[in-house]
Scaffold this motif. Sequence first.
Motif, PDB file in Angstrom:
ATOM      1  N   VAL B 260      35.104  58.005  30.837  1.00 27.59           N
ATOM      2  CA  VAL B 260      35.750  57.024  31.720  1.00 27.59           C
ATOM      3  C   VAL B 260      35.917  55.731  30.940  1.00 27.59           C
ATOM      4  CG1 VAL B 260      35.641  55.834  33.929  1.00 27.59           C
ATOM      5  CG2 VAL B 260      34.536  58.082  33.666  1.00 27.59           C
ATOM      6  N   SER B 261      37.148  55.392  30.572  1.00 27.53           N
ATOM      7  CA  SER B 261      37.317  54.230  29.688  1.00 27.53           C
ATOM      8  C   SER B 261      37.788  52.990  30.418  1.00 27.53           C
ATOM      9  CB  SER B 261      38.250  54.560  28.522  1.00 27.53           C
ATOM     10  OG  SER B 261      39.529  54.860  28.985  1.00 27.53           O
ATOM     11  N   ALA B 262      38.381  53.116  31.592  1.00 29.28           N
ATOM     12  CA  ALA B 262      38.802  51.928  32.346  1.00 29.28           C
ATOM     13  C   ALA B 262      38.723  52.242  33.828  1.00 29.28           C
ATOM     14  CB  ALA B 262      40.221  51.516  31.956  1.00 29.28           C
ATOM     15  N   PHE B 263      38.349  51.246  34.609  1.00 26.08           N
ATOM     16  CA  PHE B 263      38.242  51.434  36.053  1.00 26.08           C
ATOM     17  C   PHE B 263      38.463  50.065  36.698  1.00 26.08           C
ATOM     18  CE2 PHE B 263      36.199  52.082  40.161  1.00 26.08           C
ATOM     19  CZ  PHE B 263      36.574  53.374  40.485  1.00 26.08           C
ATOM     20  N   GLU B 264      39.662  49.890  37.253  1.00 24.18           N
ATOM     21  CA  GLU B 264      40.078  48.597  37.786  1.00 24.18           C
ATOM     22  C   GLU B 264      40.240  48.680  39.302  1.00 24.18           C
ATOM     23  OE1 GLU B 264      41.167  45.716  35.675  1.00 24.18           O
ATOM     24  OE2 GLU B 264      39.825  46.836  34.358  1.00 24.18           O
ATOM     25  N   LEU B 265      39.889  47.576  39.957  1.00 23.85           N
ATOM     26  CA  LEU B 265      40.023  47.477  41.416  1.00 23.85           C
ATOM     27  C   LEU B 265      41.091  46.442  41.740  1.00 23.85           C
ATOM     28  CD1 LEU B 265      38.646  48.083  44.307  1.00 23.85           C
ATOM     29  CD2 LEU B 265      37.320  46.007  43.847  1.00 23.85           C
ATOM     30  N   MET B 266      41.888  46.705  42.774  1.00 25.06           N
ATOM     31  CA  MET B 266      42.791  45.646  43.234  1.00 25.06           C
ATOM     32  C   MET B 266      43.017  45.741  44.729  1.00 25.06           C
ATOM     33  SD  MET B 266      46.577  46.846  41.864  1.00 25.06           S
ATOM     34  CE  MET B 266      46.036  47.567  40.325  1.00 25.06           C
ATOM     35  N   GLN B 267      43.215  44.565  45.309  1.00 19.66           N
ATOM     36  CA  GLN B 267      43.512  44.468  46.724  1.00 19.66           C
ATOM     37  C   GLN B 267      44.993  44.745  46.964  1.00 19.66           C
ATOM     38  OE1 GLN B 267      42.199  40.611  47.780  1.00 19.66           O
ATOM     39  NE2 GLN B 267      41.319  41.234  49.741  1.00 19.66           N
ATOM     40  N   ARG B 268      45.312  45.221  48.158  1.00 11.18           N
ATOM     41  CA  ARG B 268      46.714  45.457  48.523  1.00 11.18           C
ATOM     42  C   ARG B 268      47.595  44.234  48.238  1.00 11.18           C
ATOM     43  NH1 ARG B 268      50.858  49.010  49.381  1.00 11.18           N
ATOM     44  NH2 ARG B 268      52.527  47.834  50.371  1.00 11.18           N
ATOM     45  N   TYR B 269      47.067  43.056  48.524  1.00  7.20           N
ATOM     46  CA  TYR B 269      47.869  41.841  48.360  1.00  7.20           C
ATOM     47  C   TYR B 269      48.314  41.654  46.900  1.00  7.20           C
ATOM     48  CZ  TYR B 269      49.034  36.835  48.631  1.00  7.20           C
ATOM     49  OH  TYR B 269      49.650  35.614  48.553  1.00  7.20           O
ATOM     50  N   CYS B 270      47.466  42.080  45.971  1.00  3.08           N
ATOM     51  CA  CYS B 270      47.855  41.996  44.551  1.00  3.08           C
ATOM     52  C   CYS B 270      49.081  42.857  44.285  1.00  3.08           C
ATOM     53  CB  CYS B 270      46.713  42.469  43.649  1.00  3.08           C
ATOM     54  SG  CYS B 270      45.186  41.569  43.834  1.00  3.08           S
ATOM     55  N   LEU B 271      49.059  44.067  44.815  1.00  3.52           N
ATOM     56  CA  LEU B 271      50.196  44.964  44.636  1.00  3.52           C
ATOM     57  C   LEU B 271      51.451  44.363  45.265  1.00  3.52           C
ATOM     58  CD1 LEU B 271      51.439  47.695  43.842  1.00  3.52           C
ATOM     59  CD2 LEU B 271      50.501  48.674  45.944  1.00  3.52           C
ATOM     60  N   ALA B 381      35.971  28.571  56.103  1.00  2.00           N
ATOM     61  CA  ALA B 381      36.222  27.213  55.610  1.00  2.00           C
ATOM     62  C   ALA B 381      37.710  26.894  55.543  1.00  2.00           C
ATOM     63  CB  ALA B 381      35.591  27.043  54.231  1.00  2.00           C
ATOM     64  N   TYR B 382      38.519  27.909  55.273  1.00  2.00           N
ATOM     65  CA  TYR B 382      39.957  27.687  55.067  1.00  2.00           C
ATOM     66  C   TYR B 382      40.742  28.718  55.861  1.00  2.00           C
ATOM     67  CZ  TYR B 382      37.842  25.317  51.106  1.00  2.00           C
ATOM     68  OH  TYR B 382      37.047  24.531  50.333  1.00  2.00           O
ATOM     69  N   PRO B 383      40.935  28.487  57.162  1.00  2.00           N
ATOM     70  CA  PRO B 383      41.657  29.487  57.962  1.00  2.00           C
ATOM     71  C   PRO B 383      43.013  29.810  57.337  1.00  2.00           C
ATOM     72  CG  PRO B 383      40.684  27.796  59.366  1.00  2.00           C
ATOM     73  CD  PRO B 383      40.480  27.334  57.946  1.00  2.00           C
ATOM     74  N   GLY B 384      43.300  31.095  57.285  1.00  2.00           N
ATOM     75  CA  GLY B 384      44.560  31.535  56.692  1.00  2.00           C
ATOM     76  C   GLY B 384      44.520  31.718  55.188  1.00  2.00           C
ATOM     77  N   VAL B 385      43.356  31.525  54.577  1.00  2.00           N
ATOM     78  CA  VAL B 385      43.254  31.681  53.127  1.00  2.00           C
ATOM     79  C   VAL B 385      43.694  33.086  52.716  1.00  2.00           C
ATOM     80  CG1 VAL B 385      40.835  32.449  53.203  1.00  2.00           C
ATOM     81  CG2 VAL B 385      41.718  31.332  51.146  1.00  2.00           C
ATOM     82  N   ARG B 386      44.386  33.181  51.587  1.00  2.00           N
ATOM     83  CA  ARG B 386      44.745  34.489  51.056  1.00  2.00           C
ATOM     84  C   ARG B 386      44.021  34.696  49.732  1.00  2.00           C
ATOM     85  NH1 ARG B 386      50.867  34.103  50.535  1.00  2.00           N
ATOM     86  NH2 ARG B 386      50.239  31.933  50.340  1.00  2.00           N
ATOM     87  N   ILE B 387      43.389  35.840  49.605  1.00  2.00           N
ATOM     88  CA  ILE B 387      42.557  36.104  48.429  1.00  2.00           C
ATOM     89  C   ILE B 387      43.266  37.114  47.532  1.00  2.00           C
ATOM     90  CG2 ILE B 387      40.331  37.020  47.642  1.00  2.00           C
ATOM     91  CD1 ILE B 387      39.214  35.950  50.360  1.00  2.00           C
ATOM     92  N   VAL B 388      43.332  36.778  46.249  1.00  2.00           N
ATOM     93  CA  VAL B 388      43.904  37.675  45.237  1.00  2.00           C
ATOM     94  C   VAL B 388      42.732  38.200  44.421  1.00  2.00           C
ATOM     95  CG1 VAL B 388      45.554  37.898  43.351  1.00  2.00           C
ATOM     96  CG2 VAL B 388      45.970  36.221  45.179  1.00  2.00           C
ATOM     97  N   CYS B 389      42.272  39.392  44.786  1.00  2.00           N
ATOM     98  CA  CYS B 389      41.042  39.909  44.195  1.00  2.00           C
ATOM     99  C   CYS B 389      41.352  41.181  43.408  1.00  2.00           C
ATOM    100  CB  CYS B 389      40.028  40.196  45.303  1.00  2.00           C
ATOM    101  SG  CYS B 389      38.518  40.954  44.708  1.00  2.00           S
ATOM    102  N   PHE B 390      41.044  41.144  42.125  1.00  2.00           N
ATOM    103  CA  PHE B 390      41.279  42.323  41.281  1.00  2.00           C
ATOM    104  C   PHE B 390      40.359  42.202  40.076  1.00  2.00           C
ATOM    105  CE2 PHE B 390      43.728  40.290  37.822  1.00  2.00           C
ATOM    106  CZ  PHE B 390      44.024  39.066  38.414  1.00  2.00           C
ATOM    107  N   GLY B 391      40.243  43.292  39.345  1.00  2.00           N
ATOM    108  CA  GLY B 391      39.460  43.136  38.125  1.00  2.00           C
ATOM    109  C   GLY B 391      38.750  44.376  37.673  1.00  2.00           C
ATOM    110  N   HIS B 392      37.864  44.112  36.690  1.00  2.00           N
ATOM    111  CA  HIS B 392      37.177  45.159  35.949  1.00  2.00           C
ATOM    112  C   HIS B 392      35.887  45.491  36.686  1.00  2.00           C
ATOM    113  CE1 HIS B 392      40.082  43.533  33.165  1.00  2.00           C
ATOM    114  NE2 HIS B 392      39.436  42.384  33.121  1.00  2.00           N
ATOM    115  N   VAL B 393      36.019  46.228  37.782  1.00  2.00           N
ATOM    116  CA  VAL B 393      34.897  46.358  38.713  1.00  2.00           C
ATOM    117  C   VAL B 393      33.740  47.124  38.082  1.00  2.00           C
ATOM    118  CG1 VAL B 393      35.773  48.433  39.824  1.00  2.00           C
ATOM    119  CG2 VAL B 393      34.365  46.836  41.128  1.00  2.00           C
ATOM    120  N   GLY B 394      34.039  48.007  37.157  1.00  2.00           N
ATOM    121  CA  GLY B 394      32.966  48.729  36.480  1.00  2.00           C
ATOM    122  C   GLY B 394      32.078  47.819  35.652  1.00  2.00           C
ATOM    123  N   ASP B 395      32.604  46.671  35.238  1.00  2.00           N
ATOM    124  CA  ASP B 395      31.807  45.688  34.497  1.00  2.00           C
ATOM    125  C   ASP B 395      31.207  44.626  35.414  1.00  2.00           C
ATOM    126  OD1 ASP B 395      33.011  46.919  32.215  1.00  2.00           O
ATOM    127  OD2 ASP B 395      34.712  45.555  32.414  1.00  2.00           O
TER     128      ASP B 395
END
Lengths: 490, 490
Positions: B260-271, B381-395
């Motif tokens: 397993v050389s790469a394993f990335e996570l991303m939220q729908r919003y990123c796509l 704290a910030y109603p309506g905030v949008r989060i862009v969450c992605f990354g190298h979740v295995g690390d």
Amino acid sequence: MHEPPVALAPADQRALIERLRAAVGAAQVLTEPAELEPALVDWRGFYRGSALAVVRPASTEEVAAVVRLCAAARVAIVPQGGNTGMCGAATPPAGGASIVLSLARMNRVLALDTSNDTITVQAGCVLADIQRRAAEAGRLFPLSLGAEGSCQIGGNLATNAGGVNVLRYGNTRELTLGLEVVLADGRVWGGLRALRKDNTGYDLKQLFIGSEGTLGVITGAVLRLFPLPRVAVTAFAAVPGPTAAIELLGRLRAALGSRVSAFELMQRYCLELVLAHIPGTRDPLATASPWYVLTTVDDAGTGSGLREALEAVLAEAMEAELVGDAVLAASDAQAAALWRIRESIPEAARNEGLLYRHDISVPAGDIPGFIDEGGRRLAAAYPGVRIVCFGHVGDGNLHYNCYVPGRRRDDPAALAATDVNELVYALVRERHGSISAEHGIGQAKLDELEQHKSAVEIELMRRVKQALDPLGIMNPGKVIRPAGPRPPAG
Amino acid sequence: MHEPPVALAPADQRALIERLRAAVGAAQVLTEPAELEPALVDWRGFYRGSALAVVRPASTEEVAAVVRLCAAARVAIVPQGGNTGMCGAATPPAGGASIVLSLARMNRVLALDTSNDTITVQAGCVLADIQRRAAEAGRLFPLSLGAEGSCQIGGNLATNAGGVNVLRYGNTRELTLGLEVVLADGRVWGGLRALRKDNTGYDLKQLFIGSEGTLGVITGAVLRLFPLPRVAVTAFAAVPGPTAAIELLGRLRAALGSRVSAFELMQRYCLELVLAHIPGTRDPLATASPWYVLTTVDDAGTGSGLREALEAVLAEAMEAELVGDAVLAASDAQAAALWRIRESIPEAARNEGLLYRHDISVPAGDIPGFIDEGGRRLAAAYPGVRIVCFGHVGDGNLHYNCYVPGRRRDDPAALAATDVNELVYALVRERHGSISAEHGIGQAKLDELEQHKSAVEIELMRRVKQALDPLGIMNPGKVIRPAGPRPPAG
């Protein structure tokens, strides 16, 4: 400049001992000669020193208190783990008045996190205990070496220990995510981070790993765990020489990728020494070969076809005359017996007589050339020389040792001679290698370090030492000497 | 203490420029505003500075000459590679009178040794060129990141770059065997060793890796190569959430081990951002999912059964409701298209508006909890905030970024606000994480570094800086500030 501390007056020594007793408990400050003895000599009996006391703290706070007291008194501290080192780094100086700081009571596993694949340990944990705790959780802690039943992880960290699985998993440095260190002034650096990625400034843990106790006292670590191999196959194969061994390793990697976890080379003479000196060992192959390799391939996955793939590589290598004969272990017991041959070489060689030992590395492709040229030069200079050559050939690391005819263990001149080492190290230098691949410098190779490093590198090392241990109380006389004229010999 | 240098008088500036021209050639000392411009601003336009000149040496000796001249004049040096950094480490200070030292002309591969699996490069080599040279020799140089077409290896080394293959091969630090460095006084430390094991004293290269040009100028490196994967399979899978992703990673490793050389996570919003902003991208799956993972498994061996094994893991994960739907790339082009989605997220997110960016890590098992709790706190704290969450979740490494409603790019107050970062970093700290997993500190996170590190660690870093750069000329104002009162804001 970081000068080795001078001896205390007797009254000040007594006062320090009393303060140490108050800090860690009277029973944990050993001062009787019989109690001190095991800490004053290395396991092979090569180095001997003296000490005011052996102090056995039970916690990081107690280590910090001990260091503060020693710093205030300007008394040197020699950290000691399992006392299994090869270069005398854990043996106090002769004629000195140091404190040996034993980490043996700090032997707890603090945490094991299978979701993060990490284990958090105190420095006094015995390596085999860490391996066992990892295995119980279905994980591998891959550091493995001959002394694993008694060496402590703090010593492994302080010397950046190597061992038989470096090929696949790296040295101790690569297995370490975080460290806790008591600094030379007694403050605690709490770097027990369990992170695989952390780029917040200088990576301070790297300074302490491999510094052999000269920059601070490692008291704890966060170590990486790996999936536990579910299938492992070990093979012992006759090869015509080192070039064939390197070629075989290339074929193994091409077929099995990262599943090749160990690949060791040994000369016939190593096997003969083991058969002669180690009871219960036997030659795995029917006919003699000048060289052998011992390899283990394993897989944390289902490992289907692993044995067949190894057999196929060996069969093709036989056709190509890279391998003469080979045996695959049919059971864990057989694999252990094959590995016992390899692990017993140092003990078997020790029983034979005086040995000039070298733990060297060169770029892996230069191994055959190094062995050829080394053999030629040694035979020319010392007719009848016997070479005990074995090691982690996949890492470019050889234990390259020699018996010289007529040089006896009970001859002080032979013991003190450095001519054989100089011949070998000159060749190492020509081939851009290392004069200490995995054993460190300690007190054994202080002179050689100064001869083989550039002036710039020596000065950088001294600056680092000065920055972290300005009083020079951390394990003085090991790794790097202060600047200035060398003390007279003897 | 290492103080940032003060500005030279104009006549002294002119004299320095003349000496620099004599050292590297007049054409390689740029002083015209239009020539300087590209070097004075980072690629995203976040940081801007000024400089006396951009100097472009062609050799280590010329770098050393430049550093000696600057040291004599007490003029600061800002090393610059491909200028693709995320934290402004390669941008000179505003109002300063530094020299930008460009490594771009030092772009030669000096050696490639397939028997030792190493490549020796100058610091100005573009990462993609090193990858290509390795591949041409049948080897893999595994460092891979979005900027690989323009970033230079010297910058990768100076920032200990991470990227998508850390899971299997480690960070840049773990890929490095040797370094050549021009020290702050202009001397050259020649540490271009090609050894996998070398325990001769302090491992000095570790100090310079990740130090972002504040301790010396990296001019060359020996890097590790690996067997080139012969078979690779990439999958894009819908998962219900981060917990399922971590569980899927565990299953993949159990079945496929180190393949397993790469394993990335991303939220729908990123796509969604990528689909909206990046031409030619499309949703790989028919129905939307809140989260996705992108994984590549590969094998340097024959790789028989690799695709089937991945399919089997995914099928079992579907039955266990860890995976909703999934697609396996049927060709290299399809795999590249899937990876393009992942690599385009930063660019797509940049097009959307003002973004509070965080490059954090926590122990891998804490990722789901971090995402849950972070989402809760930010939404409160910030109603309506949008989060862009992605990354190298295995690390354990997430790029965790947020849009806050009403905060606009053209509003200086919104630009300068640190409240969102403080909320996120407080959570990172609670979970014993890092506020900069792979991007470094540069000038972007100087304040945060001081807030998040212990006083002991800050002082250790300052001691290292003082030991190696006592004049404070190496990239001042980056990574670590001198001790003393903080300069007034603005």
